[in-house]
Write a protein that holds these residues in place. Structure first.
Motif, mmCIF file in Angstrom:
data_model
loop_
_atom_site.group_PDB
_atom_site.id
_atom_site.type_symbol
_atom_site.label_atom_id
_atom_site.label_comp_id
_atom_site.label_asym_id
_atom_site.label_seq_id
_atom_site.Cartn_x
_atom_site.Cartn_y
_atom_site.Cartn_z
ATOM 1 N N ASP A 168 0.811 -1.215 0.000
ATOM 2 C CA ASP A 168 0.000 0.000 0.000
ATOM 3 C C ASP A 168 0.846 1.266 0.000
ATOM 4 O O ASP A 168 0.406 2.315 -0.466
ATOM 5 N N LYS A 252 0.707 -10.042 9.630
ATOM 6 C CA LYS A 252 0.278 -8.911 10.457
ATOM 7 C C LYS A 252 1.246 -8.687 11.626
ATOM 8 O O LYS A 252 1.569 -7.538 11.972
ATOM 9 N N ASN A 262 -1.936 -2.341 9.543
ATOM 10 C CA ASN A 262 -2.677 -2.645 8.319
ATOM 11 C C ASN A 262 -4.103 -3.024 8.705
ATOM 12 O O ASN A 262 -4.386 -4.180 9.039
ATOM 13 N N LYS A 264 -6.802 -3.109 6.878
ATOM 14 C CA LYS A 264 -7.462 -3.965 5.887
ATOM 15 C C LYS A 264 -7.146 -5.440 6.151
ATOM 16 O O LYS A 264 -8.028 -6.300 6.063
ATOM 17 N N VAL A 267 -9.193 -6.697 9.064
ATOM 18 C CA VAL A 267 -10.583 -6.950 8.652
ATOM 19 C C VAL A 267 -10.682 -8.270 7.895
ATOM 20 O O VAL A 267 -11.604 -9.063 8.117
ATOM 21 N N ASP A 268 -9.721 -8.520 7.002
ATOM 22 C CA ASP A 268 -9.741 -9.749 6.210
ATOM 23 C C ASP A 268 -9.568 -10.988 7.084
ATOM 24 O O ASP A 268 -10.190 -12.022 6.829
ATOM 25 N N LEU A 339 -17.781 -4.173 5.743
ATOM 26 C CA LEU A 339 -16.369 -4.414 5.449
ATOM 27 C C LEU A 339 -15.682 -3.116 5.027
ATOM 28 O O LEU A 339 -14.564 -2.816 5.462
ATOM 29 N N SER A 340 -16.367 -2.334 4.194
ATOM 30 C CA SER A 340 -15.818 -1.052 3.743
ATOM 31 C C SER A 340 -15.623 -0.098 4.913
ATOM 32 O O SER A 340 -14.613 0.614 4.996
ATOM 33 N N TYR A 343 -12.551 -1.280 6.666
ATOM 34 C CA TYR A 343 -11.339 -0.891 5.932
ATOM 35 C C TYR A 343 -11.008 0.583 6.160
ATOM 36 O O TYR A 343 -9.836 0.968 6.257
ATOM 37 N N PRO A 349 -12.080 -2.838 13.112
ATOM 38 C CA PRO A 349 -11.853 -3.849 12.065
ATOM 39 C C PRO A 349 -12.153 -5.262 12.536
ATOM 40 O O PRO A 349 -12.432 -6.137 11.716
#
Length: 373
Positions: A168, A252, A262, A264, A267-268, A339-340, A343, A349
């Motif tokens: 990123d 992570k 991070n 995102k 969340v994943d 989810l958005s 993020y 998250p």
């Protein structure tokens, strides 16, 4: 197990298999068609294209399984209502929920299968899919990536190891470059960080080991043009769907140790745990909506038995399919929305991927508990 239970389970599994793998296969073929313009200049073999299509099926199966479960349960039990079988079952056994116990067990099994599918099968097939794509376009994979560590081959033949790469931010931490000649290792370059800027990698706090001369030099900043642009090698890096939970957690942890957060990725990781659970609740929801749940007026029965669609089973099937698609769309919209938000950091998250599944869980369990005996 009662004969009627075996009959419903058989019909449910048959419809589920047809829907899940049939729709997944269609989506896989559509995915191939979408890529065909990129593949055809390389004249790939038919077998390679079919292998690419087959390897895409598990990914779509993972996405479509909840919807297929909901549609199958709605269809099977709406047909049972139309044929007045549910009335006969209640008259014979007196305990409707007892008849439905095998379906709860099936829901738990399907949830476990969905977890294994997303955690083992999808990452494995996704990696193979990427490999097949490179094989089709005759692209050599000069890259290895695992848990944040990146190995690539430089344009000058050197070997580059990046201990931690942040896609990123286009930042590299712990860069080591190994240069070779006919006699072996000639030079090694270690840098604390590397930043892609002005179309070139700028290395900072560099230590240069000249093996041939036996010298060590310290350089504040150096430009190294032999490393490809991030846009080139990011295509070959693992995506989230190619990583297991353990790999994501280790990645992570390395990011945290380097001082990078991070959101995102967090969340994943959480969504990998929450997503399979919806399969059980979709099954309970489909059964509850069909058999009445809290809707004592049996609105679905009234629709199915209305004069307009009374003849044949097509009408009830269309209603079940339409209802299932509508609920699936509501679920996907809500799930994607949260989810958005996760993020973006608008909500925690860890919580974001669980909000919609929990809402559906509460609704489905409540409606299931209200099924009239």
């Amino acid at each position: 197990m009662l004969i009627i239970q075996r009959l419903y389970i058989k019909e449910f599994l048959k419809v589920l298999l047809i829907l899940t793998f049939g729709i997944s296969a269609v989506f896989s073929i559509i995915g191939l068609i979408d890529k065909i313009d990129d593949f055809m200049p390389y004249k790939p073999s038919f077998n390679l294209l079919m292998l690419y299509t087959a390897l895409s099926i598990p990914k779509y199966t993972n996405y479509l399984l909840p919807m297929s479960i909901l549609l199958s349960s709605l269809f099977i039990f709406s047909q049972a209502i139309k044929r007045r079988e549910i009335i006969a079952i209640k008259a014979a056994t007196g305990k409707m929920k007892k008849v439905l116990i095998p379906f709860v067990i099936i829901g738990i099994i399907l949830t476990s299968f969905a977890f294994l599918l997303g955690e083992i099968i999808v990452p494995t097939t996704s990696k193979k899919l990427h490999s097949i794509k490179n094989k089709i376009i005759k692209k050599e994979r000069g890259l290895a990536f695992k848990e944040g560590t990146l190995y690539i081959r430089g344009k000058d033949g050197s070997i580059v190891r990046i201990s931690l790469y942040l896609p990123d931010k286009n930042i590299s931490k712990g860069v080591s470059i190994f240069k070779f000649d006919e006699e072996g290792l000639k030079e090694r370059l270690d840098a604390e960080t590397g930043l892609w800027k002005d179309n070139v990698w700028k290395l900072k706090d560099v230590t240069l080991y000249d093996i041939a001369k036996g010298q060590i030099r310290k350089i504040k900043e150096a430009v190294y043009p032999a490393i490809e642009s991030p846009k080139i090698f990011q295509e070959d890096m693992w995506k989230v769907e190619e990583m297991t939970i353990i790999e994501m957690v280790k990645y992570k942890q390395r990011l945290d140790e380097a001082g990078f957060k991070n959101i995102k990725l967090l969340v994943d990781i959480s969504s990998r745990l929450s997503y399979p659970l919806i399969n059980l609740f979709m099954l309970l929801l489909g059964i509850s909506l069909s058999l009445g749940g809290d809707f004592r007026g049996h609105w679905l029965l009234k629709l199915i038995s209305s004069q307009k669609i009374k003849e044949g089973t097509l009408g009830s099937g269309i209603i079940a399919a339409g209802l299932g698609l509508l609920i699936s769309l509501v679920y996907w919209f809500g799930y994607s929305l949260f989810l958005s938000l996760g993020y973006a950091g608008a909500i925690s998250p860890l919580i974001a991927p669980w909000v919609v599944p929990i809402i559906f869980a509460v609704i489905s369990v409540y409606l299931y508990s209200q099924i009239p005996e």
